[in-house]
Design an enzyme around this catalytic site. Structure first.
Site, PDB file in Angstrom:
ATOM      1  N   ARG A  63       0.825  -1.216   0.000  1.00  0.00           N
ATOM      2  CA  ARG A  63       0.000   0.000   0.000  1.00  0.00           C
ATOM      3  C   ARG A  63       0.850   1.253   0.000  1.00  0.00           C
ATOM      4  NH1 ARG A  63      -2.283  -4.038   2.700  1.00  0.00           N
ATOM      5  NH2 ARG A  63      -1.267  -3.436   4.635  1.00  0.00           N
ATOM      6  N   GLU A 100       3.246  -7.318  13.902  1.00  0.00           N
ATOM      7  CA  GLU A 100       2.381  -7.888  14.929  1.00  0.00           C
ATOM      8  C   GLU A 100       1.824  -9.244  14.523  1.00  0.00           C
ATOM      9  OE1 GLU A 100      -0.144  -4.866  12.641  1.00  0.00           O
ATOM     10  OE2 GLU A 100       1.928  -5.114  13.252  1.00  0.00           O
TER      11      GLU A 100
END
Length: 182
Positions: A63, A100
């Site tokens: 992105r 994460e």
């Protein structure tokens, strides 16, 4: 066009338990589906950096490519791509990183930057900071420096922005979310 943080936040879709249980993924695809919102995002970033003292824009897969390519065009700066392992065809430098939800390797063409270059590093989100730290290490390995890290979203509870500041890299985001904010 005036930047409207509420309008931007309202178009960032929370996806619970993606890509794994316990993670709330912040989906920016609705931003890209709104020409008005996309213009606000790009204009907000361009206005911050027009006339700034950096030489290159570094965009992190994937992105970040959407933001970085538009920013490079608008600011007339060269674009450097930071990609996941195995996607670049020439000689690369590699750096491992943790997010994460995954462990991976980030790569950049070894000849992308030289000593003295200053890079504005762009991606969609600052979460745990792992990807940004890996890109910063790659930039520094080529003798260049990081001007600033910029993103649409900050997730401050995951401490990525703090991690960047701890290694001497300033950060900028257009908006932030708490972990449980919907």
């Amino acid at each position: 066009m005036i930047f409207d943080e509420f309008a931007i936040k309202s178009l960032i879709r929370p996806i619970p338990d993606f890509p794994k249980k316990g993670v709330i993924f912040r989906d920016i695809t609705p931003l890209f589906q709104s020409p008005r919102a996309m213009r606000m995002v790009i204009d907000g970033l361009v206005q911050r950096y027009v006339g700034s003292d950096f030489t290159h824009i570094g965009a992190i897969e994937s992105r970040g490519f959407l933001l970085g390519s538009t920013m490079a065009y608008e600011l007339n700066k060269p674009l450097v791509l930071f990609r996941k392992q195995g996607k670049l065809p020439a000689d690369v430098l590699s750096e491992p990183y943790d997010t994460e939800y995954e462990q991976a390797m980030l790569e950049v063409h070894a000849d992308s930057l030289t000593e003295g270059d200053k890079v504005l590093l762009i991606d969609d989100i600052i979460a745990s900071g792992g990807t940004f730290v890996a890109a910063a290490r790659l930039i520094r390995r080529m003798g260049a420096s990081i001007y600033e890290v910029a993103a649409i979203i900050d997730l401050p509870e995951l401490e990525g922005s703090q991690l960047m500041q701890d290694i001497g890299v300033p950060t900028f985001t257009l908006t932030a979310f708490t972990l449980n904010e919907h």
